[in-house]
Structures are given as structure tokens and as C-alpha cells.
Design a protein around this motif. Structure first.
Motif, PDB file in Angstrom:
ATOM      1  N   MET A  51       0.611  -1.320   0.198  1.00  0.00           N
ATOM      2  CA  MET A  51      -0.398  -0.057   0.263  1.00  0.00           C
ATOM      3  C   MET A  51       0.939   1.539   0.253  1.00  0.00           C
ATOM      4  N   ALA A  52       2.156   1.431   0.862  1.00  0.00           N
ATOM      5  CA  ALA A  52       3.167   2.566   0.975  1.00  0.00           C
ATOM      6  C   ALA A  52       3.810   2.524  -0.803  1.00  0.00           C
ATOM      7  N   ARG A  53       3.387   2.199  -1.841  1.00  0.00           N
ATOM      8  CA  ARG A  53       4.182   2.559  -3.029  1.00  0.00           C
ATOM      9  C   ARG A  53       3.071   3.356  -3.150  1.00  0.00           C
ATOM     10  N   GLY A  54       1.942   3.357  -3.576  1.00  0.00           N
ATOM     11  CA  GLY A  54       1.209   4.745  -4.038  1.00  0.00           C
ATOM     12  C   GLY A  54       0.015   3.614  -4.660  1.00  0.00           C
ATOM     13  N   HIS A  55      -0.240   5.191  -5.351  1.00  0.00           N
ATOM     14  CA  HIS A  55      -1.959   4.732  -6.031  1.00  0.00           C
ATOM     15  C   HIS A  55      -1.080   4.150  -7.670  1.00  0.00           C
ATOM     16  N   ARG A  56      -0.465   5.049  -8.257  1.00  0.00           N
ATOM     17  CA  ARG A  56       0.361   4.052  -9.318  1.00  0.00           C
ATOM     18  C   ARG A  56       0.723   2.548  -9.009  1.00  0.00           C
ATOM     19  N   ALA A  57       1.328   2.597  -8.475  1.00  0.00           N
ATOM     20  CA  ALA A  57       1.895   0.617  -8.608  1.00  0.00           C
ATOM     21  C   ALA A  57       0.361   0.152  -7.901  1.00  0.00           C
ATOM     22  N   TRP A  58      -0.805   1.143  -7.433  1.00  0.00           N
ATOM     23  CA  TRP A  58      -2.222  -0.149  -7.017  1.00  0.00           C
ATOM     24  C   TRP A  58      -2.777  -0.462  -8.279  1.00  0.00           C
ATOM     25  N   SER A  59      -2.752   1.318  -8.873  1.00  0.00           N
ATOM     26  CA  SER A  59      -3.572   0.476 -10.329  1.00  0.00           C
ATOM     27  C   SER A  59      -2.809  -0.616 -11.132  1.00  0.00           C
ATOM     28  N   GLU A  60      -1.666  -0.081 -11.188  1.00  0.00           N
ATOM     29  CA  GLU A  60      -0.903  -0.848 -12.637  1.00  0.00           C
ATOM     30  C   GLU A  60      -1.040  -2.372 -12.325  1.00  0.00           C
ATOM     31  N   THR A  61      -0.298  -2.815 -10.964  1.00  0.00           N
ATOM     32  CA  THR A  61      -0.434  -4.489 -10.176  1.00  0.00           C
ATOM     33  C   THR A  61      -1.730  -4.662 -10.581  1.00  0.00           C
ATOM     34  N   ARG A  62      -2.948  -4.029 -10.151  1.00  0.00           N
ATOM     35  CA  ARG A  62      -4.599  -5.064 -10.455  1.00  0.00           C
ATOM     36  C   ARG A  62      -4.224  -4.988 -12.424  1.00  0.00           C
ATOM     37  N   ALA A  63      -3.988  -3.993 -12.944  1.00  0.00           N
ATOM     38  CA  ALA A  63      -4.055  -4.194 -13.935  1.00  0.00           C
ATOM     39  C   ALA A  63      -3.233  -5.601 -14.115  1.00  0.00           C
ATOM     40  N   LEU A  64      -1.904  -5.845 -13.958  1.00  0.00           N
ATOM     41  CA  LEU A  64      -1.438  -6.883 -14.374  1.00  0.00           C
ATOM     42  C   LEU A  64      -2.193  -8.421 -14.198  1.00  0.00           C
ATOM     43  N   ILE A  65      -2.737  -7.989 -12.757  1.00  0.00           N
ATOM     44  CA  ILE A  65      -3.660  -9.419 -12.532  1.00  0.00           C
ATOM     45  C   ILE A  65      -4.623  -9.788 -12.965  1.00  0.00           C
ATOM     46  N   ARG A  66      -4.740  -8.907 -13.555  1.00  0.00           N
ATOM     47  CA  ARG A  66      -6.291  -8.747 -14.303  1.00  0.00           C
ATOM     48  C   ARG A  66      -5.478  -9.621 -15.832  1.00  0.00           C
ATOM     49  N   GLN A  67      -4.791  -8.832 -16.222  1.00  0.00           N
ATOM     50  CA  GLN A  67      -4.038  -9.862 -17.432  1.00  0.00           C
ATOM     51  C   GLN A  67      -3.802 -10.713 -17.615  1.00  0.00           C
ATOM     52  N   LYS A  68      -2.926 -10.853 -16.461  1.00  0.00           N
ATOM     53  CA  LYS A  68      -2.524 -12.847 -16.495  1.00  0.00           C
ATOM     54  C   LYS A  68      -3.969 -13.347 -16.166  1.00  0.00           C
ATOM     55  N   LEU A  69      -4.524 -12.667 -15.007  1.00  0.00           N
ATOM     56  CA  LEU A  69      -5.713 -13.774 -14.731  1.00  0.00           C
ATOM     57  C   LEU A  69      -6.481 -14.547 -15.878  1.00  0.00           C
ATOM     58  N   SER A  70      -6.492 -13.403 -17.199  1.00  0.00           N
ATOM     59  CA  SER A  70      -7.526 -12.808 -18.174  1.00  0.00           C
ATOM     60  C   SER A  70      -6.802 -14.132 -19.322  1.00  0.00           C
ATOM     61  N   THR A  71      -4.990 -13.820 -20.156  1.00  0.00           N
ATOM     62  CA  THR A  71      -4.506 -13.655 -20.602  1.00  0.00           C
ATOM     63  C   THR A  71      -3.814 -15.275 -20.530  1.00  0.00           C
ATOM     64  N   ASP A  72      -2.988 -15.368 -18.990  1.00  0.00           N
ATOM     65  CA  ASP A  72      -2.048 -16.326 -18.553  1.00  0.00           C
ATOM     66  C   ASP A  72      -2.493 -17.545 -17.631  1.00  0.00           C
ATOM     67  N   LEU A  73      -4.017 -17.589 -18.039  1.00  0.00           N
ATOM     68  CA  LEU A  73      -4.695 -18.486 -16.528  1.00  0.00           C
ATOM     69  C   LEU A  73      -3.725 -19.958 -16.783  1.00  0.00           C
ATOM     70  N   ALA A  74      -3.647 -21.024 -17.370  1.00  0.00           N
ATOM     71  CA  ALA A  74      -2.660 -22.041 -17.482  1.00  0.00           C
ATOM     72  C   ALA A  74      -1.933 -22.043 -16.834  1.00  0.00           C
ATOM     73  N   VAL A  75      -1.024 -20.969 -16.661  1.00  0.00           N
ATOM     74  CA  VAL A  75       0.334 -20.797 -16.017  1.00  0.00           C
ATOM     75  C   VAL A  75       0.138 -19.873 -15.211  1.00  0.00           C
ATOM     76  N   THR A  76      -0.618 -18.741 -14.693  1.00  0.00           N
ATOM     77  CA  THR A  76      -1.022 -18.346 -13.322  1.00  0.00           C
ATOM     78  C   THR A  76      -1.884 -19.532 -12.465  1.00  0.00           C
ATOM     79  N   ALA A  77      -2.838 -20.321 -12.931  1.00  0.00           N
ATOM     80  CA  ALA A  77      -2.905 -21.167 -12.155  1.00  0.00           C
ATOM     81  C   ALA A  77      -2.093 -22.308 -11.565  1.00  0.00           C
ATOM     82  N   THR A  78      -1.232 -22.306 -11.908  1.00  0.00           N
ATOM     83  CA  THR A  78       0.028 -22.777 -10.816  1.00  0.00           C
ATOM     84  C   THR A  78       0.289 -22.462  -9.407  1.00  0.00           C
TER      85      THR A  78
END
Length: 362
Positions: A51-78
Motif C-alpha cells: 500500500m505504501a507504494r502508492g496509487h500508481r503501483a496499486w493501479s498497475e498491479t491490479r491491471a497486471l493481475i487482471r491481465q494474467k488471470l485473463s490471458t495467462d490462466l494456464a500458467v497463473t493457475a499453478t
């Protein structure tokens, strides 16, 4: 859908003898962020460092998680761990805790109850969000048993509270104290049950306000839902218009409905949508005197109550101070909580679930 890709609340989990670490809930699993994102900030037993990293990090991390769960689920599932294999922990280290009193229905109900011959609201209520500082050290995660507190219950009498109550609330978690806007400061929301001993509270609170009747336990959900995920609605019309520092720059009403369950039976559905004071106004008032913020600060809305009798967020309202007990399906009644009772509060924000906060009285 309730814990799908549009939600992704953060929490802290452990499995077996492994150390607690940060994850994100996705459906009925927890995504291990340390392994999935290869970032050691998540290998800690709280959200504070992230949380201390700030809003930009929160937003970028959320976008990255969404991307991985949308397109890389076979890898992420592990890196997805089933919920039934994990223990959930307090999601962040609580720095300070402030509790507000922002429902006009709740404040009016208590005013009519305790001051039947006076105006229900105190003169300051429509001019500022009333609040008090709580005790951060007794904020506990959902599932932690709540021990019935002892204290002075009336003049010359010490003993266990006979009027143990709940307060169904929504909590706001400060992530970045130095953010330039409300969105850049507040990381997300969590469900809160601010347990209250009404007899201890009534005897002690004049003239300085709540103390031992509140400070023994406050339960929060293990999940913190990112502010970015929540649907927003216009805030309630305020009359008179608030002072400049409290005037809303944006709409920060939230489309959230709670559900209060006692021993498996739903007894109330409080609507957050009707809250008089909004979370941006609470934060503005909390800091306008120069008070500082810290990562991990928690502030809560106060009891959420609606206009209808089945929308009240506390037993003292649901039973009108114990004179009209709650009747349960098994034939038992409750004026206030008894030992062994379990209260669970759940909430939804549109199609999203905010999880639950639960506690059993012992």
C-alpha cells in the motif's frame, strides 16, 4: 461473478506451516502474488508495504493481475490456492482507527430513543461528520472469538455487559498518506463490526464519548476490496450545504448493501447508499486540523441503518433498546447478544461481494 476478475480483493493468507503472505481472491481460490508476480513486497504478513507504494503501483498491479488471470490462466493457475487450504489473517497492520457516525437514520433513531423530548440530532450533526478515535490494537480479523467485556455497567456496579451489541459498518483503509486526492490516499474498503457494550457505554460516555464500551474488539473482514473496483453513485443531498473543506469535488456515494446474520438467520439488510456523510468528507474532516495520516490507518462509517425497520445495523435499533426482542425461527428471542451467538455481516457492491466479517461471543 461476485469474486471474479472485476473484484480481486487483497488479503493475507498462509497454508500449513508456511509464512503468511499477500494474495488476491479469485473465485474460490487465493492467487499467491509472491509467486505469480515475482515481487517480494507480497512476501510479507501484511498489505502495508504494498500500500505504501502508492496509487500508481496499486493501479498497475491490479491491471497486471487482471491481465494474467485473463490471458495467462494456464500458467497463473499453478499459483492459485483453494480457499479451503488456507488460513486468512488480519490483512494490514492497523496504524490508527477512527470511527464515525455518518448515518442520519442511525443517529436519529438513537436520538429519539435516548432524548424523546428533544430534537433527535445534536446541533452539530448536519455540519460535520461526528467521530471518535478508537483503539487500533483491538482490531481483529473475522473469525476471532469476541470475549464478553467487563466494566462499570451503572453506578457502583462492575460486571459483564448485559447489552452486547453489533455495529454494521464499512471501513476505509489508507494506503498512501501523501496522495494528492482521495483516490490516491485510500486503498480500499473492508467490512467492519464495531462490537459495543451498550450499558458500559451509556454510563461512561458523558462527557468525553465512547471508551471501554467500544475498545474491547472491532472485527474486520480478511479482504480489502480496491477502491477502483467499487461502483460509485451520487452522495446524499446535504442541508445545510457543508463548509468549503467538506464540499464534495466528486461523487463518493457507494452502491453497497449489507446483510446481518444472527446464528444463520438474516435479521437486517442495511443500505450504505443512504449514508449522509461520504468517505471523502470523513477523510477531509479527520485531517483538516493538521492530523497526519499513516499507511494502515482505518476509519469506519459508523453504524449503517436505513429508513425501514429491517434495515437497521445494530441490535439497539432492531430491538428498540431491548423492549422488542428479535424473534428467530427456532422460537428463541434476542434483545442483545448472548454467549455462543454468532454474528456474520456480508456485503455486496453491485455484482461484487465484499466478503464477510464474523464473530462468536464467548
Amino acid at each position: 461473478m461476485s469474486f471474479g476478475i472485476d473484484n480481486l480483493p487483497y488479503g493475507v493468507f498462509s497454508r500449513g506451516d508456511e509464512a503468511p503472505r499477500v494474495g488476491v481472491r479469485f473465485e474460490d481460490s487465493v492467487l499467491d502474488l509472491t509467486a505469480a508476480l515475482h515481487d517480494e513486497v507480497f512476501a510479507t504478513p501484511s498489505l502495508n508495504a504494498f500500500m505504501a507504494r502508492g496509487h500508481r503501483a496499486w493501479s498497475e498491479t491490479r491491471a497486471l493481475i487482471r491481465q494474467k488471470l485473463s490471458t495467462d490462466l494456464a500458467v497463473t493457475a499453478t499459483h492459485l490456492v483453494p480457499l479451503d487450504q488456507v488460513t486468512l489473517h488480519l490483512p494490514f497492520e492497523v496504524a490508527d482507527y477512527v470511527d464515525f457516525y455518518c448515518s442520519i437514520e442511525h443517529a436519529s433513531n438513537l436520538g429519539r430513543m435516548f432524548r424523546p423530548d428533544e430534537e433527535p440530532l445534536k446541533p452539530n450533526w448536519r455540519h460535520l461528520p461526528v467521530g471518535y478515535h478508537g483503539r487500533a490494537g483491538t482490531v481483529v480479523v473475522s473469525g476471532t472469538p469476541v470475549t464478553r467485556p467487563h466494566g462499570q455497567v451503572r453506578m457502583g456496579v462492575f460486571g459483564p455487559t448485559a447489552k452486547l451489541d453489533i455495529e454494521a459498518e464499512l471501513g476505509f483503509v489508507v494506503g498512501s498518506p501523501d496522495g494528492a486526492s482521495f483516490e490516491e490516499r485510500v486503498f480500499g474498503v473492508t467490512l467492519v463490526n464495531d462490537w459495543s457494550a451498550r450499558d458500559i457505554q451509556a454510563w461512561e460516555y458523558v462527557p468525553l464519548g465512547p471508551f471501554l464500551g467500544k475498545s474491547f474488539a472491532t472485527s474486520i473482514s480478511p479482504w480489502v476490496t480496491p477502491l477502483e473496483a467499487l461502483p460509485r453513485i451520487p452522495g446524499r443531498v446535504q442541508d445545510p450545504a457543508p463548509l468549503d473543506y467538506l464540499r464534495r469535488a466528486e461523487d463518493w456515494g457507494l452502491d453497497v448493501t449489507l446483510e446481518v446474520e444472527l446464528n444463520g438467520e438474516i435479521i437486517s439488510r442495511p443500505p450504505y447508499q443512504g449514508m449522509y456523510w461520504t468517505p471523502d468528507q470523513m477523510l477531509a474532516h479527520m485531517t483538516v486540523n493538521g492530523a497526519t495520516l499513516r499507511t494502515g490507518d482505518l476509519y469506519a462509517s459508523g453504524t449503517i441503518s436505513g429508513e425501514q425497520p429491517d434495515q437497521r445495523g445494530s441490535f439497539i435499533e432492531l430491538t428498540w433498546n431491548g423492549t422488542e426482542p428479535i424473534k428467530l425461527a427456532d422460537g428463541t428471542t434476542r434483545a442483545f447478544l448472548e454467549n455462543g451467538d454468532t454474528v456474520t455481516i456480508r456485503a455486496t457492491a453491485g455484482a461484487l461481494s465484499l466478503g464477510e466479517v464474523s464473530g462468536t461471543i464467548r
